[in-house]
Write an enzyme that holds these catalytic residues in place. Structure first.
Site, mmCIF file in Angstrom:
data_model
loop_
_atom_site.group_PDB
_atom_site.id
_atom_site.type_symbol
_atom_site.label_atom_id
_atom_site.label_comp_id
_atom_site.label_asym_id
_atom_site.label_seq_id
_atom_site.Cartn_x
_atom_site.Cartn_y
_atom_site.Cartn_z
ATOM 1 N N ASN A 11 -31.252 -22.639 12.251
ATOM 2 C CA ASN A 11 -30.279 -23.636 11.788
ATOM 3 C C ASN A 11 -29.955 -24.543 12.965
ATOM 4 O OD1 ASN A 11 -28.110 -25.078 10.824
ATOM 5 N ND2 ASN A 11 -26.669 -23.361 10.871
ATOM 6 N N LYS A 13 -28.239 -27.149 13.019
ATOM 7 C CA LYS A 13 -26.908 -27.781 12.882
ATOM 8 C C LYS A 13 -27.033 -29.290 13.143
ATOM 9 C CE LYS A 13 -24.880 -23.483 14.403
ATOM 10 N NZ LYS A 13 -23.637 -22.802 14.625
ATOM 11 N N HIS A 96 -22.723 -22.344 4.596
ATOM 12 C CA HIS A 96 -22.522 -21.947 5.993
ATOM 13 C C HIS A 96 -21.023 -21.962 6.305
ATOM 14 C CE1 HIS A 96 -22.615 -22.074 10.372
ATOM 15 N NE2 HIS A 96 -23.836 -21.585 10.279
ATOM 16 N N GLU A 98 -19.386 -23.017 8.727
ATOM 17 C CA GLU A 98 -18.868 -24.294 9.240
ATOM 18 C C GLU A 98 -18.571 -25.244 8.097
ATOM 19 O OE1 GLU A 98 -22.040 -25.060 12.029
ATOM 20 O OE2 GLU A 98 -21.343 -23.393 13.271
ATOM 21 N N GLU A 168 -23.219 -13.639 8.097
ATOM 22 C CA GLU A 168 -22.859 -14.264 9.369
ATOM 23 C C GLU A 168 -21.361 -14.124 9.605
ATOM 24 O OE1 GLU A 168 -25.920 -17.439 10.566
ATOM 25 O OE2 GLU A 168 -24.413 -18.420 9.368
ATOM 26 N N GLY A 174 -21.895 -18.604 17.431
ATOM 27 C CA GLY A 174 -21.745 -19.470 18.601
ATOM 28 C C GLY A 174 -20.824 -18.924 19.676
ATOM 29 N N SER A 215 -24.920 -15.309 17.056
ATOM 30 C CA SER A 215 -25.266 -15.005 18.441
ATOM 31 C C SER A 215 -26.492 -14.103 18.588
ATOM 32 C CB SER A 215 -24.054 -14.415 19.178
ATOM 33 O OG SER A 215 -23.010 -15.367 19.213
HETATM 34 C C1 PEP Z 1 -25.397 -20.185 12.740
HETATM 35 O O1 PEP Z 1 -24.758 -21.205 12.927
HETATM 36 O O2 PEP Z 1 -25.897 -19.979 11.628
HETATM 37 C C2 PEP Z 1 -25.541 -19.245 13.847
HETATM 38 C C3 PEP Z 1 -25.926 -18.047 13.585
HETATM 39 O O3 PEP Z 1 -25.238 -19.727 15.116
HETATM 40 P P1 PEP Z 1 -25.476 -18.967 16.522
HETATM 41 O O4 PEP Z 1 -26.826 -18.287 16.453
HETATM 42 O O5 PEP Z 1 -25.454 -20.055 17.528
HETATM 43 O O6 PEP Z 1 -24.379 -17.985 16.671
#
Ligand code: PEP
Length: 252
Positions: A11, A13, A96, A98, A168, A174, A215
């Site tokens: 992803n 983003k 997601h 976000e 997630e 992040g 992460s």
């Molecule tokens: C994401 O935004 O789907 C995600 C998993 O981000 P990160 O790997 O940076 O934590």
């Protein structure tokens, strides 16, 4: 032994415009050319999808979008319809955290998007996960169950085979603080998988992939993916660098 084919989806983003998308894929495609046994998906921003589609050509890497609107056409300024996404992609990320936190997405809008995506033949990657507050107050199971049930309401078993779930935890995205492999697996195995079985029957539920996201890095991917019900990952930050993304794909 796991029978589900692992998947690693990147992803990107709101990172990488048209030229940066082209450049990253020109490195990534050859770097992943001999990878077998794992489905790899990249999800650039909308403006990069056209060039990504051309760059991927006959590569086995698949393309995904990060969002869509549920309506097919009309007065929805700034939105992209399911068919527009399907012209270029096979996958689409839906719900997601976000988008839930910053753009008002709800379980209801997620559900509309899931149906709209399935209708045009896209594979939705449906994101679920609890906030830190919900986690600390012991609500993880309840929140994730609600998101899965409401997000997938009305989906027929024969459509469900195209669906992918991404667990997630919001507090892990992040932050550099991934869930423990055992903790994430417990949510996959004890919360999400039984609901998929209940909704679509055990055979289909057991065949559906549940990705972990939050992460995931080159150095923790293998331990996470070794878990019984973690079928790969949805990767944010680490999908933007060729070396780390390739290592994560190799771990899967
Ligand atoms: C994401 O935004 O789907 C995600 C998993 O981000 P990160 O790997 O940076 O934590």
């Amino acid at each position: 032994m796991k029978t589900r084919k692992p998947m690693v989806a990147g992803n990107w983003k709101m990172n990488k415009g048209l030229y940066a998308t082209r450049d990253l894929l020109r490195e990534l495609v050859p770097a992943l050319s001999d990878v077998e046994g794992v489905d790899v998906v990249v999800c650039p921003p909308f403006v990069g999808l056209g060039v990504a589609n051309r760059e991927l050509g006959s590569s086995s890497i698949k393309l995904g979008a990060q969002n869509l609107h549920w309506e097919e056409s009309g007065a929805f300024t700034g939105e992209i319809s399911p068919s527009m996404v399907k012209d270029l992609c096979d996958f689409v990320i839906i719900g997601h955290s976000e988008r839930r936190a910053m753009f008002g997405e709800t379980d209801e809008s997620v559900n509309k998007k899931v149906h709209a995506a399935l209708k045009v033949g896209l594979s939705p990657i449906v994101c679920v996960g609890e906030t830190l507050e919900e986690n600390k107050s012991g609500q993880t199971g309840e929140v994730v169950s609600r998101q899965v049930r409401e997000g997938l309401a009305g989906v027929e078993p024969e459509q469900a085979v195209k669906l992918i779930i991404a667990y997630e935890p919001v507090w892990a995205i992040g932050t550099g603080l991934a869930a423990t492999p055992e903790g994430a697996n417990a949510v996959h195995r004890d919360v999400i998988r039984p609901i998929l079985g209940e909704l679509f029957g055990d055979k289909i539920g057991n065949g559906m992939r549940i990705l972990y996201g939050g992460s995931v890095k080159a150095d923790n991917a293998k331990e996470l993916f070794d878990q019984s019900d973690i079928d790969g990952g949805l990767i944010g930050g680490a999908s933007l660098k060729v070396d780390s993304f390739v290592s994560i794909v190799q771990a899967a």
